[in-house]
Motif scaffolding. Structure first.
Motif, mmCIF file in Angstrom:
data_model
loop_
_atom_site.group_PDB
_atom_site.id
_atom_site.type_symbol
_atom_site.label_atom_id
_atom_site.label_comp_id
_atom_site.label_asym_id
_atom_site.label_seq_id
_atom_site.Cartn_x
_atom_site.Cartn_y
_atom_site.Cartn_z
ATOM 1 N N GLY A 171 0.851 -1.184 0.000
ATOM 2 C CA GLY A 171 0.000 0.000 0.000
ATOM 3 C C GLY A 171 0.885 1.231 0.000
ATOM 4 O O GLY A 171 1.578 1.476 0.982
ATOM 5 N N ASN A 172 0.889 1.988 -1.075
ATOM 6 C CA ASN A 172 1.799 3.127 -1.162
ATOM 7 C C ASN A 172 1.622 4.096 0.003
ATOM 8 O O ASN A 172 2.594 4.531 0.631
ATOM 9 N N ASP A 173 0.363 4.467 0.318
ATOM 10 C CA ASP A 173 0.105 5.442 1.375
ATOM 11 C C ASP A 173 0.149 4.827 2.772
ATOM 12 O O ASP A 173 0.402 5.533 3.751
ATOM 13 N N GLY A 174 -0.113 3.528 2.877
ATOM 14 C CA GLY A 174 -0.116 2.872 4.176
ATOM 15 C C GLY A 174 -0.875 1.567 4.125
ATOM 16 O O GLY A 174 -1.698 1.338 3.228
ATOM 17 N N VAL A 175 -0.598 0.699 5.106
ATOM 18 C CA VAL A 175 -1.286 -0.592 5.222
ATOM 19 C C VAL A 175 -1.808 -0.735 6.648
ATOM 20 O O VAL A 175 -1.054 -0.591 7.618
ATOM 21 N N LEU A 176 -3.092 -1.019 6.779
ATOM 22 C CA LEU A 176 -3.729 -1.271 8.064
ATOM 23 C C LEU A 176 -4.289 -2.686 8.075
ATOM 24 O O LEU A 176 -5.028 -3.073 7.166
ATOM 25 N N ILE A 177 -3.940 -3.457 9.105
ATOM 26 C CA ILE A 177 -4.516 -4.789 9.319
ATOM 27 C C ILE A 177 -5.179 -4.767 10.684
ATOM 28 O O ILE A 177 -4.528 -4.488 11.699
ATOM 29 N N ASN A 178 -6.476 -5.044 10.721
ATOM 30 C CA ASN A 178 -7.226 -4.976 11.976
ATOM 31 C C ASN A 178 -8.174 -6.166 12.083
ATOM 32 O O ASN A 178 -9.012 -6.382 11.193
ATOM 33 N N GLY A 179 -8.024 -6.947 13.148
ATOM 34 C CA GLY A 179 -8.924 -8.065 13.397
ATOM 35 C C GLY A 179 -8.864 -9.157 12.361
ATOM 36 O O GLY A 179 -9.823 -9.912 12.190
ATOM 37 N N ALA A 180 -7.742 -9.292 11.677
ATOM 38 C CA ALA A 180 -7.629 -10.237 10.564
ATOM 39 C C ALA A 180 -6.637 -11.352 10.870
ATOM 40 O O ALA A 180 -5.823 -11.257 11.795
ATOM 41 N N ASP A 181 -6.710 -12.400 10.084
ATOM 42 C CA ASP A 181 -5.785 -13.535 10.152
ATOM 43 C C ASP A 181 -5.076 -13.584 8.798
ATOM 44 O O ASP A 181 -5.668 -13.965 7.796
ATOM 45 N N VAL A 182 -3.807 -13.158 8.778
ATOM 46 C CA VAL A 182 -3.096 -12.956 7.519
ATOM 47 C C VAL A 182 -1.836 -13.798 7.466
ATOM 48 O O VAL A 182 -1.021 -13.763 8.399
ATOM 49 N N SER A 183 -1.657 -14.543 6.373
ATOM 50 C CA SER A 183 -0.441 -15.317 6.129
ATOM 51 C C SER A 183 0.123 -14.897 4.779
ATOM 52 O O SER A 183 -0.590 -14.889 3.775
ATOM 53 N N LEU A 184 1.421 -14.560 4.776
ATOM 54 C CA LEU A 184 2.050 -14.042 3.563
ATOM 55 C C LEU A 184 3.326 -14.798 3.257
ATOM 56 O O LEU A 184 4.121 -15.083 4.153
ATOM 57 N N GLU A 185 3.531 -15.100 1.967
ATOM 58 C CA GLU A 185 4.787 -15.656 1.476
ATOM 59 C C GLU A 185 5.206 -14.811 0.277
ATOM 60 O O GLU A 185 4.483 -14.757 -0.720
ATOM 61 N N ALA A 186 6.341 -14.131 0.384
ATOM 62 C CA ALA A 186 6.744 -13.201 -0.670
ATOM 63 C C ALA A 186 8.236 -13.319 -0.938
ATOM 64 O O ALA A 186 9.035 -13.465 -0.018
ATOM 65 N N GLU A 187 8.601 -13.217 -2.217
ATOM 66 C CA GLU A 187 10.014 -13.282 -2.573
ATOM 67 C C GLU A 187 10.743 -11.991 -2.212
ATOM 68 O O GLU A 187 11.957 -11.984 -2.037
ATOM 69 N N LYS A 188 10.000 -10.892 -2.073
ATOM 70 C CA LYS A 188 10.610 -9.628 -1.632
ATOM 71 C C LYS A 188 10.075 -9.271 -0.246
ATOM 72 O O LYS A 188 10.478 -9.851 0.738
ATOM 73 N N ASN A 189 9.159 -8.315 -0.145
ATOM 74 C CA ASN A 189 8.657 -7.863 1.156
ATOM 75 C C ASN A 189 7.305 -8.478 1.478
ATOM 76 O O ASN A 189 6.448 -8.612 0.601
ATOM 77 N N GLY A 190 7.120 -8.803 2.751
ATOM 78 C CA GLY A 190 5.810 -9.289 3.156
ATOM 79 C C GLY A 190 4.769 -8.187 3.072
ATOM 80 O O GLY A 190 3.764 -8.300 2.385
ATOM 81 N N ILE A 191 5.032 -7.079 3.800
ATOM 82 C CA ILE A 191 4.176 -5.896 3.756
ATOM 83 C C ILE A 191 5.071 -4.693 3.491
ATOM 84 O O ILE A 191 6.097 -4.515 4.147
ATOM 85 N N ARG A 192 4.647 -3.833 2.556
ATOM 86 C CA ARG A 192 5.488 -2.701 2.176
ATOM 87 C C ARG A 192 4.666 -1.435 1.968
ATOM 88 O O ARG A 192 3.556 -1.486 1.435
ATOM 89 N N THR A 193 5.196 -0.308 2.423
ATOM 90 C CA THR A 193 4.671 1.001 2.064
ATOM 91 C C THR A 193 5.794 1.794 1.418
ATOM 92 O O THR A 193 6.968 1.564 1.716
ATOM 93 N N THR A 194 5.443 2.746 0.549
ATOM 94 C CA THR A 194 6.483 3.462 -0.194
ATOM 95 C C THR A 194 6.345 4.971 -0.157
ATOM 96 O O THR A 194 7.254 5.674 -0.588
ATOM 97 N N LYS A 195 5.235 5.507 0.322
ATOM 98 C CA LYS A 195 5.055 6.957 0.335
ATOM 99 C C LYS A 195 5.937 7.564 1.416
ATOM 100 O O LYS A 195 5.860 7.175 2.581
ATOM 101 N N SER A 196 6.782 8.496 1.042
ATOM 102 C CA SER A 196 7.667 9.146 2.004
ATOM 103 C C SER A 196 7.555 10.658 1.843
ATOM 104 O O SER A 196 7.170 11.164 0.797
ATOM 105 N N GLY A 197 7.892 11.383 2.917
ATOM 106 C CA GLY A 197 7.832 12.831 2.870
ATOM 107 C C GLY A 197 6.425 13.385 2.935
ATOM 108 O O GLY A 197 6.206 14.582 2.755
ATOM 109 N N LYS A 198 5.424 12.541 3.206
ATOM 110 C CA LYS A 198 4.040 12.955 3.309
ATOM 111 C C LYS A 198 3.552 12.739 4.736
ATOM 112 O O LYS A 198 3.732 11.659 5.305
#
Length: 289
Positions: free
Chosen positions: A202-229
């Protein structure tokens, strides 16, 4: 929220050199050695990603029923409204609704797209995907896209919320499993995602609330990229269970990471967490990786 420690940016290099599987203890999270540059003690932290009434809505009184099996290779949605999808499709759900609100209900779908995202949100004011209770849903893309504008099995140019009480499996064989250019919110669902690149992006941000999450990724599991904001670029995890196996970083935030009332198992080859600013982990949130 009450947090055991706040890791300052100056100490980030030292923090990343340690894995959470080493630093987590049975009694809580002793996050860094005593000689590291941290500020100890409890902290009241207010995460910044807000939930709206629409984010939490999981029902509809006026929904349009659509059998994907009758849609050919594309279901095109151009108008605001609620749409309940079921059945199988070898193609793409394409949302092009300008600045309108679109609410999708997944009621047991199997969507496989060879040359594009399984769900491609080209334009919308906001999109909500509700995974209905007791329903299992499978989405997958192919390893090559016709267009390089999108790069995720679920791709969105606008804010995207995935909520509900069902389960969803998302396989991103091209790049990301789920990628939104704005905020990504995962609420209540049981989600499994695998990705060639990032699991959740999620470029602006990632919110996980009350969830059951399993991730398999060759790079990042969870990533944000917006900076300076201001107020953008955070990863926020509350009241959730999270398991991540990542080839680079399990959590990679351009700003800060907040974790509270959650159970996490993180395994990142390069690090379990990376942040451009601070990392806040509530005591007891981590288990041995």
């Amino acid at each position: 929220m009450r947090f055991l420690r706040r890791i300052r940016l100056a100490a980030l290099t030292a923090a990343l050199a340690l894995t959470f599987s080493i630093i987590a203890t049975l009694s809580g999270c002793s996050m860094l050695p005593s000689d590291s540059d941290t500020e100890s003690g409890d902290h009241s932290v207010q995460p910044v990603i807000e939930l709206t009434r629409e984010d939490t809505r999981t029902s509809s009184k006026n929904v349009r029923e659509i059998d994907l099996g009758s849609c050919g290779e594309e279901l095109l949605i151009t108008d605001a409204g609620d749409y309940r999808l079921s059945g199988e499709m070898n193609g793409c759900v394409h949302i092009c609704a300008e600045d309108q609100m679109v609410h999708i209900f997944l009621a047991g779908v199997n969507i496989k797209s060879v040359t594009s995202p399984a769900i491609n949100i080209e334009s919308a004011g906001k999109v909500i995907i509700t995974v209905e209770d007791g329903k299992e849903n499978i989405l997958a893309d192919g390893s090559k896209y016709i267009s390089d504008v999108s790069d995720g099995c679920i791709f969105s140019m606008s804010d995207l919320t995935i909520n509900g009480g069902g389960s969803i499996s998302v396989s991103g064989y091209y790049k990301d499993a789920i990628h939104t250019k704005d905020y990504l919110k995962i609420l209540g669902v049981k989600l499994f995602a695998r990705a060639k690149d990032d699991g959740l992006h999620g470029n602006d941000g990632v919110l996980i609330n009350g969830a059951d999450v399993s991730l398999e990724a060759e790079k990042n599991g969870i990533r944000t990229t917006k900076s300076g904001k201001v107020r953008k670029g955070n990863i926020e995890i509350t009241d959730s269970t999270l398991s991540v196996i990542a080839g680079e970083h399990a959590l990679n935030a351009s700003r800060s990471i907040y974790v509270a009332s959650s159970r996490m198992m993180l395994k990142g080859v390069m690090s379990n967490s990376k942040a451009g600013h601070d990392i806040y982990i509530e005591e007891g949130c981590l288990t041995n990786g």
